[in-house]
Design a protein around this motif. Structure first.
Motif, PDB file in Angstrom:
ATOM      1  N   LEU A 119       0.814  -1.209  -0.103  1.00 29.61           N
ATOM      2  CA  LEU A 119      -0.113   0.052   0.051  1.00 29.61           C
ATOM      3  C   LEU A 119       0.682   1.241  -0.079  1.00 29.61           C
ATOM      4  N   ARG A 120       1.801   1.316   0.942  1.00 27.67           N
ATOM      5  CA  ARG A 120       3.019   2.410   0.808  1.00 27.67           C
ATOM      6  C   ARG A 120       3.293   2.620  -0.601  1.00 27.67           C
ATOM      7  N   GLN A 121       3.919   1.790  -1.183  1.00 23.25           N
ATOM      8  CA  GLN A 121       4.132   1.717  -2.551  1.00 23.25           C
ATOM      9  C   GLN A 121       3.634   2.411  -3.580  1.00 23.25           C
ATOM     10  N   ALA A 122       1.956   2.299  -3.421  1.00 20.62           N
ATOM     11  CA  ALA A 122       1.039   2.703  -4.045  1.00 20.62           C
ATOM     12  C   ALA A 122       0.367   4.234  -3.935  1.00 20.62           C
ATOM     13  N   LEU A 123       1.091   4.791  -2.943  1.00 19.22           N
ATOM     14  CA  LEU A 123       0.736   6.258  -2.418  1.00 19.22           C
ATOM     15  C   LEU A 123       1.583   7.194  -3.458  1.00 19.22           C
ATOM     16  N   ARG A 124       0.797   8.250  -3.539  1.00 20.87           N
ATOM     17  CA  ARG A 124       1.449   9.404  -4.373  1.00 20.87           C
ATOM     18  C   ARG A 124       1.517  10.587  -3.435  1.00 20.87           C
ATOM     19  N   GLN A 125       2.892  11.015  -3.559  1.00 18.17           N
ATOM     20  CA  GLN A 125       3.344  12.067  -2.594  1.00 18.17           C
ATOM     21  C   GLN A 125       3.266  13.244  -3.235  1.00 18.17           C
ATOM     22  N   LYS A 126       3.563  13.425  -4.479  1.00 18.23           N
ATOM     23  CA  LYS A 126       3.526  14.955  -5.191  1.00 18.23           C
ATOM     24  C   LYS A 126       2.233  15.394  -5.282  1.00 18.23           C
ATOM     25  N   ASP A 127       1.969  16.671  -4.798  1.00 15.18           N
ATOM     26  CA  ASP A 127       0.635  17.285  -5.020  1.00 15.18           C
ATOM     27  C   ASP A 127      -0.394  16.677  -4.133  1.00 15.18           C
ATOM     28  N   THR A 128      -0.128  16.068  -3.121  1.00 15.60           N
ATOM     29  CA  THR A 128      -1.112  15.374  -2.397  1.00 15.60           C
ATOM     30  C   THR A 128      -0.957  15.693  -0.844  1.00 15.60           C
ATOM     31  N   PRO A 129      -1.741  15.519   0.063  1.00 14.54           N
ATOM     32  CA  PRO A 129      -1.634  15.875   1.367  1.00 14.54           C
ATOM     33  C   PRO A 129      -0.665  14.949   2.156  1.00 14.54           C
ATOM     34  N   PHE A 130       0.111  14.147   1.392  1.00 12.66           N
ATOM     35  CA  PHE A 130       0.867  13.083   1.856  1.00 12.66           C
ATOM     36  C   PHE A 130       1.808  13.626   2.992  1.00 12.66           C
ATOM     37  N   ASP A 131       2.543  14.468   2.927  1.00 11.40           N
ATOM     38  CA  ASP A 131       3.599  15.127   3.898  1.00 11.40           C
ATOM     39  C   ASP A 131       2.663  15.834   5.089  1.00 11.40           C
ATOM     40  N   ALA A 132       1.562  16.605   4.766  1.00  6.98           N
ATOM     41  CA  ALA A 132       0.783  17.110   5.778  1.00  6.98           C
ATOM     42  C   ALA A 132       0.207  15.979   6.776  1.00  6.98           C
ATOM     43  N   LEU A 133      -0.267  15.101   6.191  1.00  7.73           N
ATOM     44  CA  LEU A 133      -0.818  14.034   6.969  1.00  7.73           C
ATOM     45  C   LEU A 133       0.368  12.994   7.767  1.00  7.73           C
ATOM     46  N   GLY A 134       1.761  13.255   7.614  1.00  3.20           N
ATOM     47  CA  GLY A 134       2.764  12.540   7.914  1.00  3.20           C
ATOM     48  C   GLY A 134       2.886  11.134   7.672  1.00  3.20           C
ATOM     49  N   LEU A 135       2.363  10.903   6.326  1.00  2.00           N
ATOM     50  CA  LEU A 135       2.401   9.595   5.861  1.00  2.00           C
ATOM     51  C   LEU A 135       3.738   8.997   5.487  1.00  2.00           C
ATOM     52  N   GLY A 136       4.628   9.760   5.561  1.00  2.00           N
ATOM     53  CA  GLY A 136       6.326   9.235   5.353  1.00  2.00           C
ATOM     54  C   GLY A 136       6.549   8.601   6.559  1.00  2.00           C
ATOM     55  N   ASP A 137       5.977   8.517   7.817  1.00  4.19           N
ATOM     56  CA  ASP A 137       6.394   7.891   9.036  1.00  4.19           C
ATOM     57  C   ASP A 137       6.069   6.624   8.755  1.00  4.19           C
ATOM     58  N   LEU A 138       7.177   5.622   8.778  1.00  2.77           N
ATOM     59  CA  LEU A 138       7.158   4.316   8.696  1.00  2.77           C
ATOM     60  C   LEU A 138       6.426   3.305   9.552  1.00  2.77           C
ATOM     61  N   ALA A 139       6.161   4.194  10.803  1.00  2.00           N
ATOM     62  CA  ALA A 139       5.255   3.473  11.987  1.00  2.00           C
ATOM     63  C   ALA A 139       3.821   3.383  11.678  1.00  2.00           C
ATOM     64  N   ARG A 140       3.351   4.290  10.529  1.00  2.00           N
ATOM     65  CA  ARG A 140       1.933   4.248  10.252  1.00  2.00           C
ATOM     66  C   ARG A 140       1.702   3.054   9.339  1.00  2.00           C
ATOM     67  N   GLY A 141       0.669   2.297  10.139  1.00  2.00           N
ATOM     68  CA  GLY A 141       0.465   0.909   9.321  1.00  2.00           C
ATOM     69  C   GLY A 141      -0.531   1.063   8.128  1.00  2.00           C
ATOM     70  N   ASP A 142      -0.581  -0.047   7.303  1.00  2.00           N
ATOM     71  CA  ASP A 142      -1.639  -0.274   6.226  1.00  2.00           C
ATOM     72  C   ASP A 142      -3.151   0.509   6.617  1.00  2.00           C
ATOM     73  N   ASN A 143      -3.694   0.103   7.722  1.00  2.00           N
ATOM     74  CA  ASN A 143      -5.039   0.758   7.988  1.00  2.00           C
ATOM     75  C   ASN A 143      -5.071   2.161   8.095  1.00  2.00           C
ATOM     76  N   GLU A 144      -4.024   2.674   8.672  1.00  2.00           N
ATOM     77  CA  GLU A 144      -4.018   4.562   8.678  1.00  2.00           C
ATOM     78  C   GLU A 144      -3.669   4.731   7.420  1.00  2.00           C
ATOM     79  N   LEU A 145      -2.778   4.053   6.454  1.00  2.00           N
ATOM     80  CA  LEU A 145      -2.633   4.582   5.107  1.00  2.00           C
ATOM     81  C   LEU A 145      -4.022   4.391   4.248  1.00  2.00           C
ATOM     82  N   LEU A 146      -4.715   3.231   4.475  1.00  2.00           N
ATOM     83  CA  LEU A 146      -5.812   3.296   3.708  1.00  2.00           C
ATOM     84  C   LEU A 146      -6.972   4.112   4.369  1.00  2.00           C
ATOM     85  N   ASP A 147      -7.102   4.504   5.301  1.00  2.00           N
ATOM     86  CA  ASP A 147      -8.040   5.549   6.180  1.00  2.00           C
ATOM     87  C   ASP A 147      -7.673   6.995   5.203  1.00  2.00           C
ATOM     88  N   ALA A 148      -6.452   7.137   5.102  1.00  5.48           N
ATOM     89  CA  ALA A 148      -5.990   8.251   4.585  1.00  5.48           C
ATOM     90  C   ALA A 148      -6.432   8.480   2.982  1.00  5.48           C
TER      91      ALA A 148
END
Length: 142
Positions: free
Chosen positions: A54-83
């Motif tokens: 799931l992490r590999q399928a995320l887009r960082q550019k022009d998204t709220p990725f950084d603002a949501l702190g999704l680069g934090d590897l402690a965030r699991g798939d459920n959190e990523l999927l919620d985002a």
């Protein structure tokens, strides 16, 4: 051949992928995923079928990725999927599903690997990059 593209018409890569599908002789089912977001199960299936995390399928550019702190590897798939459910723009694009497989088509020419008719003739991307030359050879292939 049934083909589905999870498409963003504002994305050049997605437009190029769609053009290659059409040039192969197929009119795909087009899911404009920002207007009609896939559900959780569909996102998980697309990602798994493409052989990605799931992490590999995320887009960082022009998204709220950084603002949501999704680069934090402690965030699991459920959190990523919620985002992704809250902000579908976080799902990279385009995903293409065919009977031959599922791919995140970045770069767009990856779609040729899962089309029934990959011999689409000459193709040049919107930006002028030649994918298939006038003799039908994929540029960059050996």
């Amino acid at each position: 051949m049934a083909v589905t593209i999870y498409h963003n018409p504002d994305c050049g890569t997605s437009r190029n992928t769609l053009a290659m599908i059409r040039q192969s002789g197929v009119e795909p089912e087009i899911v404009e995923y920002l207007q009609t977001p896939p559900d959780r199960a569909t996102v998980l299936r697309l990602v798994a079928d493409a052989g990605l995390s799931l992490r590999q399928a995320l887009r960082q550019k022009d998204t709220p990725f950084d603002a949501l702190g999704l680069g934090d590897l402690a965030r699991g798939d459920n959190e990523l999927l919620d985002a992704v459910m809250r902000f579908p723009i976080l799902l990279n694009r385009p995903f293409v599903v065919t009977p031959l497989g599922t791919r995140l088509c970045r770069p767009s020419e990856l779609v040729l690997d899962i089309l029934e008719n990959p011999d689409i003739g000459p193709f040049t991307k919107e930006d002028g990059e030649v994918v298939i030359d006038g003799e039908g050879r994929r540029v960059g292939d050996n």
